[in-house]
Enzyme design. Sequence first.
Site, PDB file in Angstrom:
ATOM      1  N   ARG A 120      14.703  11.886  43.428  1.00 51.00           N
ATOM      2  CA  ARG A 120      14.016  10.685  43.931  1.00 51.00           C
ATOM      3  C   ARG A 120      12.616  10.505  43.352  1.00 51.00           C
ATOM      4  O   ARG A 120      11.766   9.871  43.969  1.00 51.00           O
ATOM      5  CB  ARG A 120      13.947  10.685  45.458  1.00 51.00           C
ATOM      6  CG  ARG A 120      15.321  10.637  46.110  1.00 51.00           C
ATOM      7  CD  ARG A 120      15.248  10.181  47.563  1.00 51.00           C
ATOM      8  NE  ARG A 120      16.535  10.386  48.195  1.00 51.00           N
ATOM      9  CZ  ARG A 120      16.853  11.478  48.878  1.00 51.00           C
ATOM     10  NH1 ARG A 120      15.977  12.437  49.037  1.00 51.00           N
ATOM     11  NH2 ARG A 120      18.053  11.596  49.412  1.00 51.00           N
ATOM     12  N   LYS A 142       8.204  -0.306  32.736  1.00 49.27           N
ATOM     13  CA  LYS A 142       9.638  -0.588  32.599  1.00 49.27           C
ATOM     14  C   LYS A 142      10.347   0.626  32.027  1.00 49.27           C
ATOM     15  O   LYS A 142      10.004   1.117  30.952  1.00 49.27           O
ATOM     16  CB  LYS A 142       9.857  -1.772  31.649  1.00 49.27           C
ATOM     17  CG  LYS A 142       9.570  -3.124  32.258  1.00 49.27           C
ATOM     18  CD  LYS A 142      10.053  -4.211  31.315  1.00 49.27           C
ATOM     19  CE  LYS A 142       9.817  -5.592  31.898  1.00 49.27           C
ATOM     20  NZ  LYS A 142      10.280  -6.649  30.979  1.00 49.27           N
ATOM     21  N   GLU A 184       3.969  -6.963  17.588  1.00 45.44           N
ATOM     22  CA  GLU A 184       3.600  -7.005  19.010  1.00 45.44           C
ATOM     23  C   GLU A 184       2.081  -6.956  19.181  1.00 45.44           C
ATOM     24  O   GLU A 184       1.532  -7.556  20.098  1.00 45.44           O
ATOM     25  CB  GLU A 184       4.261  -5.855  19.777  1.00 45.44           C
ATOM     26  CG  GLU A 184       5.789  -5.846  19.739  1.00 45.44           C
ATOM     27  CD  GLU A 184       6.448  -6.808  20.753  1.00 45.44           C
ATOM     28  OE1 GLU A 184       5.757  -7.320  21.642  1.00 45.44           O
ATOM     29  OE2 GLU A 184       7.679  -7.032  20.625  1.00 45.44           O
ATOM     30  N   LYS A 226      -2.238  -6.016  27.479  1.00 44.71           N
ATOM     31  CA  LYS A 226      -0.999  -6.000  28.248  1.00 44.71           C
ATOM     32  C   LYS A 226      -1.281  -5.579  29.694  1.00 44.71           C
ATOM     33  O   LYS A 226      -0.720  -6.139  30.637  1.00 44.71           O
ATOM     34  CB  LYS A 226       0.042  -5.063  27.613  1.00 44.71           C
ATOM     35  CG  LYS A 226       1.361  -5.084  28.371  1.00 44.71           C
ATOM     36  CD  LYS A 226       2.514  -4.442  27.644  1.00 44.71           C
ATOM     37  CE  LYS A 226       3.795  -4.598  28.475  1.00 44.71           C
ATOM     38  NZ  LYS A 226       4.951  -3.934  27.860  1.00 44.71           N
ATOM     39  N   GLU A 236       6.948  -8.482  37.551  1.00 42.04           N
ATOM     40  CA  GLU A 236       7.500  -9.553  36.743  1.00 42.04           C
ATOM     41  C   GLU A 236       7.849 -10.804  37.537  1.00 42.04           C
ATOM     42  O   GLU A 236       8.970 -11.295  37.489  1.00 42.04           O
ATOM     43  CB  GLU A 236       8.766  -9.055  36.006  1.00 42.04           C
ATOM     44  CG  GLU A 236       8.645  -9.318  34.542  1.00 42.04           C
ATOM     45  CD  GLU A 236       9.806  -8.761  33.743  1.00 42.04           C
ATOM     46  OE1 GLU A 236      10.722  -8.159  34.297  1.00 42.04           O
ATOM     47  OE2 GLU A 236       9.765  -8.962  32.529  1.00 42.04           O
ATOM     48  N   ARG A 240       3.778 -12.626  33.752  1.00 42.19           N
ATOM     49  CA  ARG A 240       4.160 -11.614  32.769  1.00 42.19           C
ATOM     50  C   ARG A 240       5.048 -12.192  31.672  1.00 42.19           C
ATOM     51  O   ARG A 240       5.178 -11.617  30.601  1.00 42.19           O
ATOM     52  CB  ARG A 240       4.877 -10.490  33.521  1.00 42.19           C
ATOM     53  CG  ARG A 240       5.036  -9.218  32.729  1.00 42.19           C
ATOM     54  CD  ARG A 240       5.280  -8.077  33.707  1.00 42.19           C
ATOM     55  NE  ARG A 240       5.791  -6.900  33.045  1.00 42.19           N
ATOM     56  CZ  ARG A 240       5.848  -5.713  33.635  1.00 42.19           C
ATOM     57  NH1 ARG A 240       5.432  -5.561  34.862  1.00 42.19           N
ATOM     58  NH2 ARG A 240       6.321  -4.678  32.982  1.00 42.19           N
ATOM     59  N   ASN A 244       6.464 -12.480  26.552  1.00 43.93           N
ATOM     60  CA  ASN A 244       7.656 -12.802  25.764  1.00 43.93           C
ATOM     61  C   ASN A 244       7.368 -13.842  24.682  1.00 43.93           C
ATOM     62  O   ASN A 244       8.294 -14.411  24.108  1.00 43.93           O
ATOM     63  CB  ASN A 244       8.776 -13.307  26.691  1.00 43.93           C
ATOM     64  CG  ASN A 244       9.383 -12.170  27.483  1.00 43.93           C
ATOM     65  OD1 ASN A 244       9.603 -11.086  26.946  1.00 43.93           O
ATOM     66  ND2 ASN A 244       9.632 -12.403  28.756  1.00 43.93           N
ATOM     67  N   HIS A 247       9.583 -14.308  21.706  1.00 45.08           N
ATOM     68  CA  HIS A 247      10.836 -13.615  22.007  1.00 45.08           C
ATOM     69  C   HIS A 247      12.015 -14.562  22.246  1.00 45.08           C
ATOM     70  O   HIS A 247      13.158 -14.158  22.088  1.00 45.08           O
ATOM     71  CB  HIS A 247      10.661 -12.686  23.207  1.00 45.08           C
ATOM     72  CG  HIS A 247       9.891 -11.437  22.881  1.00 45.08           C
ATOM     73  ND1 HIS A 247       8.575 -11.462  22.444  1.00 45.08           N
ATOM     74  CD2 HIS A 247      10.240 -10.117  22.904  1.00 45.08           C
ATOM     75  CE1 HIS A 247       8.156 -10.225  22.236  1.00 45.08           C
ATOM     76  NE2 HIS A 247       9.137  -9.385  22.505  1.00 45.08           N
ATOM     77  N   HIS A 251      14.840 -13.257  20.102  1.00 42.58           N
ATOM     78  CA  HIS A 251      16.121 -12.737  20.598  1.00 42.58           C
ATOM     79  C   HIS A 251      17.288 -13.495  19.982  1.00 42.58           C
ATOM     80  O   HIS A 251      18.320 -12.909  19.656  1.00 42.58           O
ATOM     81  CB  HIS A 251      16.187 -12.854  22.127  1.00 42.58           C
ATOM     82  CG  HIS A 251      15.328 -11.853  22.831  1.00 42.58           C
ATOM     83  ND1 HIS A 251      14.829 -12.052  24.093  1.00 42.58           N
ATOM     84  CD2 HIS A 251      14.877 -10.638  22.442  1.00 42.58           C
ATOM     85  CE1 HIS A 251      14.103 -11.006  24.455  1.00 42.58           C
ATOM     86  NE2 HIS A 251      14.121 -10.130  23.472  1.00 42.58           N
ATOM     87  N   HIS A 264      13.323  -5.273  15.902  1.00 40.31           N
ATOM     88  CA  HIS A 264      12.882  -6.159  16.980  1.00 40.31           C
ATOM     89  C   HIS A 264      11.575  -6.872  16.616  1.00 40.31           C
ATOM     90  O   HIS A 264      11.456  -8.093  16.750  1.00 40.31           O
ATOM     91  CB  HIS A 264      12.708  -5.354  18.268  1.00 40.31           C
ATOM     92  CG  HIS A 264      12.185  -6.161  19.411  1.00 40.31           C
ATOM     93  ND1 HIS A 264      12.909  -7.169  19.998  1.00 40.31           N
ATOM     94  CD2 HIS A 264      10.988  -6.125  20.070  1.00 40.31           C
ATOM     95  CE1 HIS A 264      12.191  -7.704  20.974  1.00 40.31           C
ATOM     96  NE2 HIS A 264      11.025  -7.095  21.034  1.00 40.31           N
TER      97      HIS A 264
END
Lengths: 360, 360
Positions: A120, A142, A184, A226, A236, A240, A244, A247, A251, A264
């Site tokens: 946990r 994340k 980035e 960031k 999020e 936030r 992106n 992106h 993507h 990426h």
Amino acid sequence: MPSLQVQLGARSYPIQIGSGILHDAQRFLPHLSAGAIAILSDDLVAPLYLPALRETLAHAQRPLVEIIVPHGEGSKSFARVEEVCGQMLAAGLGRDSTLCALGGGVIGDLGGFVAAIYQRGIPFLQIPTTLLAMVDSSVGGKTGINHPLGKNMIGAFYQPRAVIADVDTLDSLPEREFRSGLAEVIKYGLINDPGFFAWLEDHLDAILAEDSDALARIIHDSCADKAEVVARDELEGGLRAILNYGHTFGHAIEAATGYGTYLHGEAVAIGMVMAADLSRRLDLLRESEQARIFRLIQAAGLPTHAPRLPAEEYLRFMRIDKKAAGGQIRFILLRSIGESIITGDVPEAAVRQTLNAFME
Amino acid sequence: MPSLQVQLGARSYPIQIGSGILHDAQRFLPHLSAGAIAILSDDLVAPLYLPALRETLAHAQRPLVEIIVPHGEGSKSFARVEEVCGQMLAAGLGRDSTLCALGGGVIGDLGGFVAAIYQRGIPFLQIPTTLLAMVDSSVGGKTGINHPLGKNMIGAFYQPRAVIADVDTLDSLPEREFRSGLAEVIKYGLINDPGFFAWLEDHLDAILAEDSDALARIIHDSCADKAEVVARDELEGGLRAILNYGHTFGHAIEAATGYGTYLHGEAVAIGMVMAADLSRRLDLLRESEQARIFRLIQAAGLPTHAPRLPAEEYLRFMRIDKKAAGGQIRFILLRSIGESIITGDVPEAAVRQTLNAFME
């Protein structure tokens, strides 16, 4: 050496950045829990940097377990999580142990997730060895793995006790991956830091020469930018989404060309060029600023055009992108360098024009 | 109908308790997220209560996915987590969906863990259908699964949006499981609520007859008592250990007799009798109070003696129990009914005397 604090109340943590700090025990010891230490790494990174980390952590005089997984996205799986937890259980690691994740994005994502769910939750330290991991995964909490039905679909928001980014580990990073990480970095300037963007324009040579001080600066400023966004939106909710930038197009480029054709960051670079163009077409961004964005991305050795395909191909992937809400494609656009907005209100004709303008 | 609020700051949530509330849409609708709903249940509980829950949730007019797993501890596995997540992904459930866990402890543990890690966390509602799940898992946020190398070794602290405990679902609970749940109810009185313990002594007949009001009262007071302890120690720093009253002996009894011989609550009942005896031997607890404890546990139809084995057998398991710290076995002992202490300072001779006194 620059260091910064990610402000998240009780879950605040420092990001330490510098040359050679992998050898500095004082960077690590204050963040260890009372029990044993597990180091998670992959078969590419471990031969390069695990011996140094092992030697540094020996100063803690605690039992040390080393867990090496195969490199690559394939290790972000349930099976690998169960296996890593099994090695930790077999070694008798308790809730007072600390997990150190030494590697790039995959190791950070996997290690953070294991730390989040082992008994946990146990403390973890992130020791990123790629530019992308240093400027992206270091902030935001994340963690996660892939499901056969979707990338990053399983995970947790879980903050490290500390991030220790030794810029010397970037020496071994392939040039193409380094430049991909730079995409980035440029993004942070674009979405909310015009001063940083200008600094990047002025110091691109030192950055591309991988000068230690320049690297430390771009990592510091990227993480600070960031962190500022994340601190205002830890789970999020909305803001936030500006992270992106580039992106939505990016993507679609990755998906339409088959994952793996572009790194990426390369796809994001093209996406940032496109999003700037779209911003200009909608009379949000001045043409002179669009030109500066194009020039910096190009000078960084990043691609600026996507392969020529019917625009509909890209649009199709943009529509199924998870950021599409209520059928509308959501875009992050620029009002100026350093000022971004989130909008779903973009005429598809303009998007087609942008796509057609930036296919080679 | 009694309801209570578990106070955990931004993660506070209500526990609603009552007869027939599974049919009351107003209990559920305020706690649902904006998207689809997944109901997780097992093959024993689903035929009994899923139709009612389905009908109630139909008022939300949202897509509904039903996921049924085999009953029993075997479903607390990585493979099952991956499969449940796969069913949710295949159904297109997004981050705005809600997971409803309908069942006993296994379903609560599994469902809570899936909710914690699905797309980095989605809201979940707990709808417990056993007394043990109502009075134990409803409070504390412990979720998780087993690893082949250890029970409950993988998991997360993750709070539900709400707990909805319909006492009518206890009608189908086998008598032995009901009494096993009562052991934990009695525990709450012993560790910090003398008034509740006295109430249990006075109303045991109504409880054993499963009178709705009596059931609602014991669930309410148990949850309130546990919530008070957990609110002061959400991540299990120290105080929360008093919730393990009876468990040091209890776990050893479960392990020494082979898991499955005793239900958990039965082993805890014997453990509570033993811990009271040990408290009296150490001059902490008065003999008259020890006698009251013994009488209530016995009157509840719970066992009070462990099978006769060499005391060393039990001691061996107590030493490897995870609560053993620094080689010392930690005990939760009583100063009086309603006042507990945590100590590692107990002469082994006294423990042996207690064990020998309560083996049949």
